[in-house]
Design a protein around this motif. Structure first.
Motif, PDB file in Angstrom:
ATOM      1  N   TYR A  49       0.832  -1.207   0.000  1.00 23.98           N
ATOM      2  CA  TYR A  49       0.000   0.000   0.000  1.00 23.98           C
ATOM      3  C   TYR A  49       0.871   1.262   0.000  1.00 23.98           C
ATOM      4  O   TYR A  49       0.608   2.205  -0.754  1.00 23.98           O
ATOM      5  N   ASP A  50       1.885   1.284   0.853  1.00 28.42           N
ATOM      6  CA  ASP A  50       2.772   2.451   0.915  1.00 28.42           C
ATOM      7  C   ASP A  50       3.467   2.695  -0.420  1.00 28.42           C
ATOM      8  O   ASP A  50       3.646   3.833  -0.836  1.00 28.42           O
ATOM      9  N   THR A  51       3.869   1.629  -1.083  1.00 26.99           N
ATOM     10  CA  THR A  51       4.583   1.773  -2.348  1.00 26.99           C
ATOM     11  C   THR A  51       3.655   2.221  -3.479  1.00 26.99           C
ATOM     12  O   THR A  51       4.002   3.116  -4.246  1.00 26.99           O
ATOM     13  N   ILE A  52       2.469   1.626  -3.551  1.00 22.32           N
ATOM     14  CA  ILE A  52       1.572   1.920  -4.671  1.00 22.32           C
ATOM     15  C   ILE A  52       0.756   3.192  -4.443  1.00 22.32           C
ATOM     16  O   ILE A  52       0.715   4.070  -5.299  1.00 22.32           O
ATOM     17  N   VAL A  53       0.117   3.308  -3.290  1.00 22.11           N
ATOM     18  CA  VAL A  53      -0.803   4.424  -3.056  1.00 22.11           C
ATOM     19  C   VAL A  53      -0.066   5.679  -2.589  1.00 22.11           C
ATOM     20  O   VAL A  53      -0.285   6.766  -3.107  1.00 22.11           O
ATOM     21  N   GLN A  54       0.802   5.507  -1.598  1.00 19.36           N
ATOM     22  CA  GLN A  54       1.495   6.676  -1.058  1.00 19.36           C
ATOM     23  C   GLN A  54       2.778   6.991  -1.810  1.00 19.36           C
ATOM     24  O   GLN A  54       3.454   7.950  -1.489  1.00 19.36           O
ATOM     25  N   THR A  55       3.119   6.191  -2.774  1.00 26.38           N
ATOM     26  CA  THR A  55       4.301   6.325  -3.635  1.00 26.38           C
ATOM     27  C   THR A  55       5.593   6.502  -2.841  1.00 26.38           C
ATOM     28  O   THR A  55       6.413   7.353  -3.134  1.00 26.38           O
ATOM     29  N   ASP A  56       5.735   5.685  -1.798  1.00 24.56           N
ATOM     30  CA  ASP A  56       7.017   5.623  -1.089  1.00 24.56           C
ATOM     31  C   ASP A  56       8.044   4.979  -2.012  1.00 24.56           C
ATOM     32  O   ASP A  56       7.700   4.098  -2.801  1.00 24.56           O
ATOM     33  N   PRO A  57       9.291   5.369  -1.896  1.00 22.53           N
ATOM     34  CA  PRO A  57      10.327   4.676  -2.676  1.00 22.53           C
ATOM     35  C   PRO A  57      10.400   3.202  -2.276  1.00 22.53           C
ATOM     36  O   PRO A  57      10.164   2.847  -1.130  1.00 22.53           O
ATOM     37  N   LEU A  58      10.724   2.379  -3.230  1.00 25.66           N
ATOM     38  CA  LEU A  58      10.764   0.940  -2.996  1.00 25.66           C
ATOM     39  C   LEU A  58      11.783   0.568  -1.933  1.00 25.66           C
ATOM     40  O   LEU A  58      11.532  -0.314  -1.109  1.00 25.66           O
ATOM     41  N   TRP A  59      12.911   1.243  -1.903  1.00 23.89           N
ATOM     42  CA  TRP A  59      13.949   0.897  -0.924  1.00 23.89           C
ATOM     43  C   TRP A  59      13.482   1.187   0.501  1.00 23.89           C
ATOM     44  O   TRP A  59      13.875   0.478   1.434  1.00 23.89           O
ATOM     45  N   ILE A  60      12.631   2.181   0.702  1.00 20.85           N
ATOM     46  CA  ILE A  60      12.109   2.450   2.043  1.00 20.85           C
ATOM     47  C   ILE A  60      11.165   1.329   2.466  1.00 20.85           C
ATOM     48  O   ILE A  60      11.213   0.864   3.614  1.00 20.85           O
ATOM     49  N   SER A  61      10.322   0.878   1.550  1.00 20.45           N
ATOM     50  CA  SER A  61       9.411  -0.219   1.870  1.00 20.45           C
ATOM     51  C   SER A  61      10.168  -1.515   2.134  1.00 20.45           C
ATOM     52  O   SER A  61       9.791  -2.285   3.012  1.00 20.45           O
TER      53      SER A  61
END
Length: 87
Positions: A49-61
């Motif tokens: 959800y954080d990666t797709i919806v909130q557009t967090d960088p992948l490395w943070i996720s």
């Protein structure tokens, strides 16, 4: 700016603390495997959800997921040590 850094550090710390507290609180009611599996599944879904919806960088996720895994493993280790010491 400093408040944001403190919040970010506290958020990273929660990835360790929350799984351990949840394991201690729920392992007797639901079993250790079920609790750990649900924690892992919820963590993975949250990071997706954080990666797709909130557009967090992948490395943070990815680092958040690693922290979740470490928190779950620490919870298991501490729980097993507690059981061995306080039989």
């Amino acid at each position: 700016m400093m408040d944001l850094q403190i919040f970010f550090q506290w958020h990273k710390l929660l990835h360790f603390i929350l799984p351990m507290i949840t394991i201690f609180a729920l392992h007797k009611h639901f079993g250790l495997f079920k609790v750990c599996f649900v924690l892992l599944a919820v963590g993975v879904l949250k990071e997706i959800y954080d990666t797709i919806v909130q557009t967090d960088p992948l490395w943070i996720s990815v680092t958040d997921m690693v922290f979740n895994l470490v928190g779950i493993l620490l919870g298991i280790v501490i729980l097993s040590l507690k059981d061995k010491l306080f039989r």
